[in-house]
Design a protein around this motif. Structure first.
Motif, short mmCIF file in Angstrom:
data_model
loop_
_atom_site.label_atom_id
_atom_site.label_comp_id
_atom_site.label_asym_id
_atom_site.label_seq_id
_atom_site.Cartn_x
_atom_site.Cartn_y
_atom_site.Cartn_z
N GLU A 445 0.80 -1.22 0.00
CA GLU A 445 0.00 0.00 0.00
C GLU A 445 0.83 1.27 0.00
OE1 GLU A 445 0.35 -1.29 4.39
OE2 GLU A 445 -0.03 -2.27 2.47
N ALA A 446 2.01 1.25 -0.58
CA ALA A 446 2.87 2.44 -0.61
C ALA A 446 2.19 3.56 -1.38
CB ALA A 446 4.21 2.11 -1.25
N TRP A 447 2.41 4.80 -0.92
CA TRP A 447 1.72 5.96 -1.50
C TRP A 447 2.17 6.27 -2.92
CZ3 TRP A 447 3.07 8.85 3.58
CH2 TRP A 447 2.25 8.37 4.61
N ILE A 448 3.32 5.76 -3.35
CA ILE A 448 3.81 6.01 -4.70
C ILE A 448 3.02 5.20 -5.74
CG2 ILE A 448 5.55 4.18 -4.70
CD1 ILE A 448 5.99 7.74 -6.13
N ARG A 449 2.22 4.25 -5.27
CA ARG A 449 1.41 3.43 -6.18
C ARG A 449 0.46 4.32 -7.00
NH1 ARG A 449 -0.56 -1.90 -6.61
NH2 ARG A 449 0.55 -2.69 -4.78
N ASN A 450 0.17 3.90 -8.20
CA ASN A 450 -0.81 4.55 -9.09
C ASN A 450 -0.34 5.89 -9.65
OD1 ASN A 450 -2.64 2.43 -8.59
ND2 ASN A 450 -3.49 3.49 -6.82
N LYS A 451 0.96 6.18 -9.59
CA LYS A 451 1.45 7.45 -10.10
C LYS A 451 2.12 7.31 -11.47
CE LYS A 451 0.23 9.21 -6.16
NZ LYS A 451 -0.17 7.99 -5.44
N GLY A 452 2.22 6.09 -11.98
CA GLY A 452 2.90 5.88 -13.24
C GLY A 452 4.40 5.98 -13.13
N LEU A 453 4.92 5.86 -11.91
CA LEU A 453 6.36 6.02 -11.66
C LEU A 453 7.01 4.73 -11.19
CD1 LEU A 453 6.13 9.43 -9.75
CD2 LEU A 453 6.76 9.10 -12.16
N THR A 454 6.21 3.72 -10.87
CA THR A 454 6.73 2.49 -10.29
C THR A 454 6.10 1.29 -10.98
OG1 THR A 454 5.01 2.66 -8.58
CG2 THR A 454 7.20 3.50 -8.02
N ILE A 455 6.65 0.11 -10.70
CA ILE A 455 6.06 -1.14 -11.17
C ILE A 455 5.11 -1.61 -10.07
CG2 ILE A 455 6.54 -3.50 -11.90
CD1 ILE A 455 9.41 -2.52 -12.58
N ASP A 456 3.81 -1.45 -10.29
CA ASP A 456 2.80 -1.74 -9.27
C ASP A 456 2.28 -3.16 -9.44
OD1 ASP A 456 3.19 0.88 -8.53
OD2 ASP A 456 1.38 1.62 -9.51
N VAL A 457 2.46 -3.96 -8.42
CA VAL A 457 2.09 -5.37 -8.46
C VAL A 457 0.75 -5.56 -7.75
CG1 VAL A 457 2.79 -7.71 -7.82
CG2 VAL A 457 4.51 -6.02 -8.45
N THR A 458 -0.15 -6.34 -8.32
CA THR A 458 -1.48 -6.53 -7.73
C THR A 458 -1.80 -8.00 -7.42
OG1 THR A 458 -2.46 -6.62 -9.94
CG2 THR A 458 -2.41 -4.46 -8.84
N SER A 459 -0.86 -8.92 -7.68
CA SER A 459 -1.11 -10.33 -7.35
C SER A 459 0.22 -11.02 -7.08
CB SER A 459 -1.84 -11.05 -8.49
OG SER A 459 -0.97 -11.20 -9.61
N ARG A 460 0.15 -12.13 -6.36
CA ARG A 460 1.37 -12.90 -6.07
C ARG A 460 1.97 -13.46 -7.36
NH1 ARG A 460 -0.06 -16.54 -0.78
NH2 ARG A 460 2.19 -16.88 -0.78
N GLU A 461 1.11 -13.83 -8.28
CA GLU A 461 1.60 -14.39 -9.54
C GLU A 461 2.35 -13.33 -10.34
OE1 GLU A 461 -1.46 -16.67 -7.76
OE2 GLU A 461 -1.56 -14.57 -8.44
N GLN A 462 1.81 -12.12 -10.37
CA GLN A 462 2.50 -11.03 -11.07
C GLN A 462 3.82 -10.70 -10.38
OE1 GLN A 462 0.50 -7.25 -10.97
NE2 GLN A 462 1.76 -6.37 -12.61
N TYR A 463 3.83 -10.74 -9.05
CA TYR A 463 5.07 -10.47 -8.31
C TYR A 463 6.16 -11.48 -8.69
CZ TYR A 463 8.26 -9.63 -4.40
OH TYR A 463 9.38 -9.35 -3.64
N GLN A 464 5.79 -12.75 -8.72
CA GLN A 464 6.77 -13.79 -9.08
C GLN A 464 7.27 -13.59 -10.51
OE1 GLN A 464 5.54 -17.76 -8.14
NE2 GLN A 464 7.18 -18.74 -9.29
N GLU A 465 6.37 -13.21 -11.39
CA GLU A 465 6.75 -12.98 -12.77
C GLU A 465 7.78 -11.84 -12.88
OE1 GLU A 465 4.54 -11.27 -16.78
OE2 GLU A 465 3.37 -12.42 -15.32
N ILE A 466 7.55 -10.76 -12.15
CA ILE A 466 8.49 -9.63 -12.18
C ILE A 466 9.80 -10.00 -11.49
CG2 ILE A 466 8.86 -7.30 -11.28
CD1 ILE A 466 5.87 -6.80 -11.79
N PHE A 467 9.70 -10.74 -10.39
CA PHE A 467 10.91 -11.16 -9.69
C PHE A 467 11.80 -12.00 -10.61
CE2 PHE A 467 13.66 -13.33 -6.77
CZ PHE A 467 13.81 -12.47 -5.70
#
Length: 551
Positions: A445-467
């Protein structure tokens, strides 16, 4: 065990306001409550008289709003809550005191007296929560709460108000723990916090029905009582304004409709994308970001003189910097445990444990988990520590992963500078790191989320894919420097609204108010205060135009 019952009648005001508070009642000013108001009716929902920061700012706001023509009311809890924001576990307040409903005997009268001694001098109208409850309400709260287990409470609603979410968050805060698995009195404490949330919801509903305010102003907007009060107001269609002490000295964050924990993530990007920063403003921003390492310009910080040489630290602890370094920055597990629908994980602990398992499969990476110093140095030190949870789940860490303890005097900023990518959960560090040209991955829930400045992860599967894609190509994944600077400037200099007459205090009032009378709070005296009052009275954005006023 005491039964849940109405509190005794306390007259209040037999406690004196200590140093740090302004006595707003002066010889030359009429501060009696007025039925006539040209700027609407405002309810300052202080509720917790023992909270020094709340008393300091709420009394200032009440006076400033009255000077501007508003009719101001305030609420104080007078002992109706068997568990509340002001209770944290200690030798003098064990969990048995909450379970036995004896908080009223030890804390509540002093809390109420302190609130009346500060707020009555503002000339606002006082409302006690007990006046809006009947004996049957106490019976219902006890009976209704007793039927639920700890695992059920978080999702409970009463008449459309999420009492369970804020009750559970309050119990976690009391224990200073991210979960209640190892707390012997967990069920009893959760039940008391739930009882209090139920009573608060009923009392506040009736108060709002009677008073019909245009706006409710309250601190933080989470836990019980503040979070429940905010949700009752929202349900009844009453505007809500929340505030919190921010990081830069003399500044505060105000939000419309919800706690800043939510609003800062959902704020429209148009609020700051149109900024055109001058060179001196960029210099001001980067000078401030540099100062953050030691907190010289802040009144909330956790390092005094951190060691800025991460390379020396890495050499001493045998981190292999020939491999791409991936840093994981944590926050405090118990803090603000609300529901965040965009989170990839149920909790920060789950994120960390998943990440450790992923590092074990990637010996080509070097990982570093930086445990937040506030676990030890915060206002409420954590009783459930992340290092202990990691040790429990992984007695032997992967050799390519290192844990930096809260008291290790190593600069998080220097660690980030040495990293290929930084992964965060709920820390505000994302705002600070994106202007420095590093890829930032957000799992919580970091405040930088949704600003188009970071890689925002919304699921564990997506997190593993990015990792699995680590290390990242900086040119492809780093935020646009100018856009990142704009948001950081907006966050630190526009959303953090300055009130220069408020300074840090070593007393339990938290602040010294450098004023002598209510007249000094009139419109036109303090631009930041004008922004705040216009937001409260007229619904205007809580954005301080630093790019113009500070020029």
């Amino acid at each position: 065990m005491q039964k849940l019952s109405p509190p005794p009648a306390w007259p209040g005001i037999d406690a004196k306001a200590e140093s740090g508070f302004v006595e707003w009642r002066t010889k030359n000013e009429a501060v009696e409550f007025s039925e006539i108001a040209s700027r609407g009716r405002v309810l300052i929902a202080s509720n917790t008289g023992l909270h020094g920061a709340v008393m300091s700012l709420d009394s200032t706001l009440a006076t400033a709003l009255r000077v501007r023509g508003a009719q101001v009311h305030y609420t104080l809890c007078d002992g109706i809550l068997p568990g509340c924001l002001m209770a944290t576990i200690s030798d003098s307040l064990p969990s048995e005191a909450i379970v036995g409903r004896t908080l009223r005997n030890t804390h509540c009268k002093g809390c109420f007296n302190r609130g009346t001694s500060v707020l009555r001098g503002t000339g606002s109208m006082e409302h006690r929560l007990s006046a809006y409850l009947t004996p049957s309400d106490y019976e219902f709260a006890e009976r209704w709460s007793a039927q639920y287990g700890v695992d059920q409470v978080g999702s409970l609603q009463l008449d459309g108000v999420p009492v369970g979410e804020h009750a559970l968050a309050g119990a976690l805060r009391f224990f200073a723990s991210g979960d209640l698995d190892n707390e012997a009195d967990a069920l009893g404490v959760v039940h008391r916090y739930l009882e209090g949330a139920v009573l608060l919801a009923r009392a506040f509903d009736r108060l709002l029905e009677e008073l019909q305010p245009e706006v409710v102003v309250l601190h933080h907007g989470i836990y019980s009582p503040q979070g429940v009060a905010a949700k009752v107001a929202e349900k009844k269609g009453v505007r809500v304004v929340t505030w919190v002490v921010s990081y830069r000295k003399g500044t505060f964050i105000f939000s419309h409709d919800d706690t800043y924990h939510h609003t800062l993530m959902d704020e429209p990007t148009e609020t700051w994308r149109s900024l055109s920063l001058r060179e001196d403003q960029r210099d001001q921003l980067h000078s401030y970001l540099t100062s953050r390492a030691g907190g010289k310009e802040d009144w909330i910080y956790f390092h005094k003189d951190p060691d800025s040489s991460f390379n020396q630290y890495a050499q001493k602890h045998k981190l292999d910097l020939s491999k791409p370094l991936i840093s994981l920055l944590t926050n405090v597990m118990w803090d603000a445990q609300l529901h965040y629908p965009q989170n990839a994980f149920e909790s920060m602990k789950e994120w960390i444990l998943d990440s450790i398992a992923l590092f074990a499969k990637r010996p080509d990476l070097q990982g570093a988990i930086r445990i937040h110093p506030a676990e030890v140095r915060g206002a409420i030190p954590a009783r459930q520590t992340l290092a202990a949870e990691i040790q429990k789940a992984f007695p032997q860490l992967p050799p390519n992963l290192h844990v930096i303890e809260p008291l290790d005097e190593v600069s998080t900023y220097d660690l980030a500078a040495a990293s290929n990518a930084i992964i965060i959960f709920g820390t505000k560090m994302g705002v600070e790191l994106t202007p420095l040209g590093k890829p930032v991955i957000v799992a919580g829930e970091a405040w930088i989320r949704n600003k188009g400045l970071t890689i925002d992860v919304t699921s564990r599967e997506q997190y593993q894919e990015i990792f699995n894609k680590l290390p990242l190509d900086s040119e492809e994944h780093v935020a646009d420097a100018q856009e990142a600077e704009k948001y950081a400037y907006h966050f630190f200099f526009r959303r953090m609204i300055p009130l220069p007459f408020i300074s840090p205090s070593n007393t339990s009032s938290f602040f010294d108010i450098g004023l002598e009378s209510a007249a000094e709070l009139a419109e036109g005296q303090w631009p930041g205060l004008d922004v705040i009052c216009a937001g409260i009275l007229e619904g205007k954005p809580f954005v301080y135009p630093a790019e113009t006023l500070d020029h």
